[in-house]
Design an enzyme around this catalytic site. Sequence first.
Site, short mmCIF file in Angstrom:
data_model
loop_
_atom_site.label_atom_id
_atom_site.label_comp_id
_atom_site.label_asym_id
_atom_site.label_seq_id
_atom_site.Cartn_x
_atom_site.Cartn_y
_atom_site.Cartn_z
N ASP A 80 0.81 -1.23 0.00
CA ASP A 80 0.00 0.00 0.00
C ASP A 80 0.83 1.27 0.00
O ASP A 80 0.40 2.30 -0.48
CB ASP A 80 -0.94 0.01 1.21
CG ASP A 80 -0.20 0.20 2.52
OD1 ASP A 80 0.76 -0.56 2.78
OD2 ASP A 80 -0.58 1.11 3.29
N ASP A 83 5.65 0.29 3.27
CA ASP A 83 5.88 -0.95 4.01
C ASP A 83 5.39 -2.13 3.17
O ASP A 83 5.09 -1.96 1.99
CB ASP A 83 5.18 -0.88 5.38
CG ASP A 83 3.71 -0.53 5.24
OD1 ASP A 83 3.23 -0.37 4.10
OD2 ASP A 83 3.02 -0.42 6.26
N GLU A 480 5.68 9.76 3.45
CA GLU A 480 5.24 8.44 2.99
C GLU A 480 4.24 8.63 1.84
O GLU A 480 3.46 9.58 1.84
CB GLU A 480 4.59 7.62 4.11
CG GLU A 480 4.32 6.19 3.67
CD GLU A 480 4.07 5.22 4.82
OE1 GLU A 480 3.62 5.65 5.89
OE2 GLU A 480 4.33 4.01 4.63
#
Length: 518
Positions: A80, A83, A480
């Site tokens: 996603d 990670d 992120e």
Amino acid sequence: MEFSISFNILFFFLLPTVLINAAAQEQEFSYSDALFKSLLYFEAQRSGHLPYNQRVSWRHHSGLTDGLQQGVDLVGGYYDAGDHVKFGLPMAFTVTMLAWSVIEYGDAITAAGEVNHALEAIKWGTDYFVKAHTQPNVLWAEVGDGDTDHYCWQRPEDMTTSRRAYKIDENNPGSDLAGETAAALAASSIVFRKSNPHYSHLLLHHAQQLFEFGDKYRGRYDSSIGAVKSYYASVSGYKDELLWAALWLHRATGGGHYLDYAVNKAHCFGGTGWAISEFSWDVKYAGVQIIAAQNLLRRELQPNQKHILEQYRSKAEHYVCSCLAKTMAAIWKPEHPGGLLYIRQWNNMQYVSSAAFLLTVFSDYLKSMGTNLHCPNGTVTPEEVLSFAKSQADYILGSNPMNISYLVGFGTKYPKRVHHRGASMVSYKENKGFIGCTQGYDKWYGRKDENPNVVVGAVVGGPDCQDNFGDERGNYMQTEACTYNTAPLVGVFAKLHSLSGGSIQEVVFPSYGSSDNY
Ligand SMILES: *[C@@H]1O[C@H](CO)[C@@H](O)[C@H](O)[C@H]1NC(C)=O
Ligand SMILES: *[C@@H]1O[C@H](CO)[C@@H](O)[C@H](O)[C@H]1NC(C)=O
């Protein structure tokens, strides 16, 4: 990865229309380049066995035993974010948004020469969902878990963390997950109808079964699967996803009973009740309301259907008006000069990109209806709605006080320390030596240097409410990137490309570090 949040509702607006144009700064970007890069990103997020034509060459095969422990083949799908958990709910939402982009703007994507990449990006997800849907009432929801995954900083190719898989079934329901996956498969079945009718039919079959499963065995998937609770809990519940799935199935099949479902349950499922100012992997109501409203354009309707769909439309208008008001409020204050739609500090860009898409679609809708949008404080033309969507896309591409592109790899200035395990460590292709769980933290995570690999096309979380952005790997709220940040932009960039002439443009390839790879 991100923690779930509660959603907020906007109760009033301040909307002077003269300011809408001020939000759109005049700067021309190559939207075809942005589109090309957005689609490339999905190759960087691939899990499983990579194909011969994989373009992102710093990535290699990974997660090849996913599902083995549970006796099911769950190889494939997408990571996603930065990670390596494969979270079903955001993955399905990502695929729905990619498919919706192709449904609305497929011609523009084709004109830009990117349609095959778009179909590949969708199919990488739908192939996985088909595998994960092992029985009519069984859907594998997740592989790996956030807690053990986040304990390590490793390349996906080296993963040593738990790859335990979790499922929903009759006794452990998950109507939100089943509904979103059904929506993704139904929307994708429309995309593949012409080019691959057999596959399209297969996707539709799974979509119908999943919707039935989700509707018959009601429950939130985070009540059934504890492992998702701290990461992708379904705060808005499952009713939005069931309406969403029904409307997508109606669009895919023309089946009147699916439209009846959305009409009959409009009130008790909150479809015509919730007035909401954000649209995300969790909260689908604004998307539901816009798709419902689109039926006013297309279908022969009975008076009661028309009446309910108009109520949906009124709530869709609320969403659009509130998006406009939010940024308008922001640019009134001198400390918010950028005009960015701002919802919250953690990964705000997801709301910006999803709003840019919904507003682009809504602008087309208004145009087809031949009407303007009447907001509580002013009338807005379809062109002004689109202009606002463009201003948000342009902000992402570099029209912002930091002069930085939040689409990684676009232009000359973009985030260089994206919070992304694979990108932040030496490429597996260059160094196949195993990098252990905590070794990655010691050797790679804490470095001040730029990432060795550029995760081109990723859209990072983005700046704070004052347009400030810290390009640091540890600043995961801002650096992120998530698949659902980029997916809606595929449609937006395609639309903007078609407006800028629509021809196949030269794609700009800056050199990314020492390697000539993407
Ligand atoms: C919109 O709101 C502003 C600020 O409250 C107000 O000054 C303005 O007159 C309003 N405009 C319209 C068209 O109602
Ligand atoms: C961004 O660009 C503008 C115009 O060139 C310039 O005035 C401004 O100082 C730049 N800001 C930053 C943070 O580089």
